[in-house]
Design an enzyme around this catalytic site. Structure first.
Site, PDB file in Angstrom:
ATOM      1  N   GLY A   1       0.811  -1.206   0.000  1.00 41.07           N
ATOM      2  CA  GLY A   1       0.000   0.000   0.000  1.00 41.07           C
ATOM      3  C   GLY A   1       0.846   1.258   0.000  1.00 41.07           C
TER       4      GLY A   1
ATOM      5  N   GLU B   1      10.756   7.746 -18.514  1.00 45.40           N
ATOM      6  CA  GLU B   1       9.411   8.171 -18.148  1.00 45.40           C
ATOM      7  C   GLU B   1       8.512   8.103 -19.371  1.00 45.40           C
ATOM      8  OE1 GLU B   1       9.600  12.017 -16.407  1.00 45.40           O
ATOM      9  OE2 GLU B   1      10.478  11.331 -14.535  1.00 45.40           O
TER      10      GLU B   1
ATOM     11  N   HIS C   1      12.330   9.737  -4.674  1.00 46.33           N
ATOM     12  CA  HIS C   1      12.675   8.380  -5.124  1.00 46.33           C
ATOM     13  C   HIS C   1      13.958   8.397  -5.943  1.00 46.33           C
ATOM     14  CE1 HIS C   1       8.857   5.824  -4.525  1.00 46.33           C
ATOM     15  NE2 HIS C   1       8.761   6.898  -3.745  1.00 46.33           N
TER      16      HIS C   1
ATOM     17  N   LYS D   1       7.254  -0.570  -0.190  1.00 46.87           N
ATOM     18  CA  LYS D   1       7.377  -1.465  -1.341  1.00 46.87           C
ATOM     19  C   LYS D   1       8.451  -1.005  -2.323  1.00 46.87           C
ATOM     20  CE  LYS D   1       3.487   0.678  -3.836  1.00 46.87           C
ATOM     21  NZ  LYS D   1       3.322   1.784  -2.855  1.00 46.87           N
TER      22      LYS D   1
ATOM     23  N   ARG E   1       3.059   4.148   1.146  1.00 46.42           N
ATOM     24  CA  ARG E   1       4.072   4.299   2.197  1.00 46.42           C
ATOM     25  C   ARG E   1       4.340   2.995   2.956  1.00 46.42           C
ATOM     26  NH1 ARG E   1       6.912   9.025   1.452  1.00 46.42           N
ATOM     27  NH2 ARG E   1       5.511  10.817   1.308  1.00 46.42           N
ATOM     28  N   SER E   2       4.146   1.894   2.309  1.00 46.21           N
ATOM     29  CA  SER E   2       4.395   0.599   2.964  1.00 46.21           C
ATOM     30  C   SER E   2       5.863   0.216   2.956  1.00 46.21           C
ATOM     31  CB  SER E   2       3.591  -0.508   2.267  1.00 46.21           C
ATOM     32  OG  SER E   2       3.999  -0.645   0.913  1.00 46.21           O
TER      33      SER E   2
END
Length: 539
Positions: free
Chosen positions: A9, A61, A49, A14, A11-12
């Site tokens: 999810g 991108e 990131h 991942k 801010r988990s």
């Protein structure tokens, strides 16, 4: 398979997990972002990131992720945001609408089908390529369904897209509150006809020479490659003396010290085993690999253990023309690797430096040296190498010492790994008789090179005898067996059985075919009998 799906999810954690996987692969990394950020807050998120990643990673991108995946070659490919890609595809297909599904009619169903087909094509390509592919997928829809047909349609398609990728992935990781949970892997080994029948598949892998010999009763056994003649006298006497000690619990100290002395190691780097096969089941529980790799053709028990314990496993294959070791065939992200040296069933003796080229930081490299004592001088052995992190060497008393029924072997490796292995298994795993045999064999080890030379001479003589039979190809061997290639292997195995001779069919070894046969080296008269029978069968 080289596809890993990381689900979580907001801010988990991942993305951090996915980036760590990409970094661990040790190759060039291409990061694909399905679209450019559309608002200042998203720009700031993306920039965070980007700053976190190594500077030499390349970011793309927008565009088609499948096209970019094909351009990436063997580089690691990180798809950052499956949900963003699905949302973009829905925009292109006109599916972000508040119209109910029924109102969209067949055109809406076809549009949804095209989206899932594009995800499926990506999954297929990612699973087949040599480079690692990591896909980060948003986990949404665990609560009540939201308002709005378009939003609900997005949740449905994203869920189906995750399922497509999950079924193609070798591993699915679920990240919850910064903690990683690994899903139970599907039972799959690439290129195997038993992919959807685990019981039948494991039964085939568990066909061993001793089973074939028992079935034939009094037949002459060339399927089991245990040195004929029974245990050496010194070992037999040590086992007989140990019978006096079976009233006490077994103690491993003397055996560990003797084995450590033989291989110039510390006793804390030695672990006696209930046969070296115990290590095939023990090490996966100690290492808990993200991806294990077995270098085939090879003894099948490591793969049986890994699959039975639920760990993902891939196969790397030796070069088919001569079964030479091909280090490039082993995936870079494999963190537990098994191979044999000398290799069973092909007989190859790999150069020590070639084997060590497979060592990596974070990888446990397991070299099975069950047949190394058949090599005079043990010139390519790694048993005494203490300077290679993650190197584990296995030895057995089954073959050279003719002790298959006693179940005696040992593991040599880093002290920390040995300690974890000792804590992981059941207590008193190795009985007093096996420990006595290990101690005696360690003391007598250096004096056995003469016997190894005798076996080598018998093997070479047997190989020349077989090579003179038309239609027989004999592969070079450094052990006490020979791998043969003959036309109509199944028929040949059956015909030899009718003549009272049991040989080991090769078709149960991944990487060998029906025309491969393995034969043990026995005494001169017995070897000659097999050669005569084989000539008659092929004649």
């Amino acid at each position: 398979m080289s596809l890993v799906l990381v689900v979580g999810g907001v801010r988990s954690g991942k993305s951090e997990v996915a980036e760590a996987l990409a970094l661990r692969a040790g190759k060039e990394v291409v990061v694909f972002a399905p679209s450019s950020p559309l608002d200042p807050e998203m720009v700031e998120r993306v920039e965070r990131h980007r700053r976190r990643r190594p500077k030499d990673w390349r970011t793309v991108e927008g565009g088609d992720p499948l096209e970019e995946l094909e351009k990436a070659g063997e580089a690691t490919f990180l798809l950052e945001g499956l949900g963003v890609w699905v949302a973009r595809l829905m925009e292109e297909e006109g599916l972000f609408t508040q119209e109910p599904v029924a109102a969209l009619g067949p055109e809406g169903e076809e549009a949804a089908g095209r989206i899932l087909a594009r995800v499926g094509a990506f999954a297929e390509e990612a699973a087949a390529r040599r480079g690692l592919t990591v896909v980060v997928a948003e986990e949404v829809g665990l609560g009540l369904l939201p308002e709005g047909a378009g939003t609900r349609r997005y949740l449905d398609l994203l869920g189906e897209a995750r399922g497509i990728l999950g079924r193609a992935a070798r591993e699915v990781l679920f990240v919850l509150a910064g903690r990683v949970f690994r899903s139970e892997p599907p039972f799959s080994v690439l290129g195997n006809e038993f992919e959807n029948a685990p019981t039948a598949y494991l039964d085939v892998l568990r066909i061993h020479g001793d089973m074939l010999a028992r079935e034939e009763g009094e037949a002459l056994d060339f399927a089991v490659n245990v040195l004929p003649g029974g245990p050496r006298a010194s070992v037999r006497e040590a086992v007989a003396r140990a019978l006096e000690e079976v009233g006490s619990y077994p103690a491993q100290e003397r055996a560990r010290e003797a084995l450590a002395g033989r291989h110039s190691r510390a006793p804390t780097e030695v672990l006696p085993l209930n046969g070296s096969a115990e290590a095939f089941w023990l090490l996966p529980l100690v290492v808990r690999p993200r991806l294990a790799c077995v270098v085939h053709p090879y003894f099948t028990e490591p793969e049986v253990a890994l699959l039975s314990l639920g760990f993902p496993v891939v196969r790397a294959f030796r070069r088919p023309e001569d079964f030479a070791l091909d280090p490039a065939a082993v995936p870079e992200d494999a963190d537990l690797v098994f191979l044999g040296n000398p290799n069973n069933p092909t007989g190859n003796l790999d150069a020590a430096e070639g084997v060590l080229s497979l060592a990596r930081p974070g990888r446990v490299l397991v070299v099975d040296e069950a047949f190394m004592e058949f090599c005079p001088g043990e010139r390519e052995s790694l048993a005494s190498r203490r300077d290679v992190p993650g190197l584990v060497v296995l030895r057995s008393l089954t073959k050279f010492w003719s002790l298959p029924g006693l179940r005696a072997g040992y593991l040599l490796g880093p002290e920390g790994l040995v300690a974890r292995a000792a804590r992981t298994r059941q207590p008193w795993s190795v009985n007093s008789l096996a420990l006595a045999a290990l101690e005696a064999a360690a003391v007598a080890g250096p004096a056995t090179h003469g016997l190894a030379s005798e076996v080598a001479r018998a093997r070479d003589e047997f190989a020349r005898l077989l090579a003179n039979i038309p239609g027989v190809r004999v592969f070079p061997s450094a052990a006490n067996f020979l791998l043969l290639e003959v036309s109509g292997g199944r028929r040949v195995v059956s015909a030899l059985r009718e003549k009272g001779l049991v040989v080991r069919p090769g078709w149960t070894f991944p990487g060998l075919g029906e025309d491969h046969i393995r034969v043990a080296v026995r005494g001169r008269e017995e070897n000659a009998r097999l050669a005569r029978a084989l000539r008659e069968v092929l004649g």
